[in-house]
Write a protein that holds these residues in place. Structure first.
Motif, PDB file in Angstrom:
ATOM      1  N   VAL A 160      16.220  45.639   2.036  1.00  0.00           N
ATOM      2  CA  VAL A 160      15.622  45.977   3.099  1.00  0.00           C
ATOM      3  C   VAL A 160      15.166  47.387   3.360  1.00  0.00           C
ATOM      4  N   ALA A 161      15.996  48.422   2.942  1.00  0.00           N
ATOM      5  CA  ALA A 161      15.523  49.630   3.015  1.00  0.00           C
ATOM      6  C   ALA A 161      14.412  50.000   1.890  1.00  0.00           C
ATOM      7  N   GLY A 162      14.490  49.649   0.880  1.00  0.00           N
ATOM      8  CA  GLY A 162      13.491  49.595  -0.003  1.00  0.00           C
ATOM      9  C   GLY A 162      12.198  49.146   0.405  1.00  0.00           C
ATOM     10  N   ALA A 163      11.967  47.970   0.931  1.00  0.00           N
ATOM     11  CA  ALA A 163      10.814  47.088   1.359  1.00  0.00           C
ATOM     12  C   ALA A 163      10.166  48.064   2.288  1.00  0.00           C
ATOM     13  N   GLN A 164      11.158  48.335   3.443  1.00  0.00           N
ATOM     14  CA  GLN A 164      10.737  48.938   4.712  1.00  0.00           C
ATOM     15  C   GLN A 164      10.021  50.433   4.326  1.00  0.00           C
TER      16      GLN A 164
END
Length: 183
Positions: free
Chosen positions: A37-41
């Motif tokens: 999620v952190a990478g996508a955001q």
């Protein structure tokens, strides 16, 4: 080993108007999901987009949630995230194949989806792939969705004149193709 190879990455697409994505994540392995999620955001924000996030119980529910969201909301694209680690039964194969197939079918129907559901043999492989400072597969899935949105915006308004046209639209097209008409 794939982790030591270098791969070409497309330049980040640019948008005239902001994009809005939905991240659908199955947090069965919470630490891995959080890194995805952190990478996508980060990727979505770097492209000037915004995102919302929802959680579902498992990887099999990710495509269903995307389908529900597509019918009920106004997202430009979707990022599918989760992790499936091989176990002792064939359930792994079912979850991997069915979630991937459903996402692919929705993509072929025109949805812009980046698939970041990891399918790995062990936890270490998942950790490396989810790590934003290593393979960053969450960021890669978001980038894939952003590229598909860019293609949709580029070609979405174009018409080749094939197929049924309402009579009023056909007349407008004929008039514009032939220039001014005289009575």
């Amino acid at each position: 080993m794939a982790g030591h190879e270098t791969h070409y990455t497309l330049p980040r697409p640019e948008f005239d108007k902001p994009v809005k994505l939905l991240i659908v994540v199955a947090p069965y392995y919470k630490d891995i999901a959080d890194n995805l999620v952190a990478g996508a955001q980060a990727e979505i924000e770097a492209a000037g987009g915004t995102c919302e996030m929802i959680e579902v119980p498992g990887a099999l529910e990710v495509p269903t949630a995307i389908a529900i969201a597509d019918r009920s909301s106004n997202f430009d694209g979707y990022v599918a995230l989760g992790c499936v680690i091989r176990g002792e039964t064939t359930h792994y194969d079912t979850v991997c194949n069915d979630s991937s197939r459903a996402i692919q079918l929705m993509g072929l129907q025109g949805l812009c989806i980046g698939n970041g559901i990891l399918t790995v043999e062990n936890r270490k492989q998942a950790e490396v792939r989810a790590d934003v400072n290593d393979q960053n597969k969450g960021g890669g899935a978001a980038a894939a969705a952003l590229h598909l949105i860019a293609l949709t915006r580029k070609w979405g308004a174009q018409s080749k004149g094939v197929g049924f046209k309402a009579p009023s639209e056909a007349i407008k097209l004929a008039d514009s193709d032939n220039g001014p008409t005289t009575a």
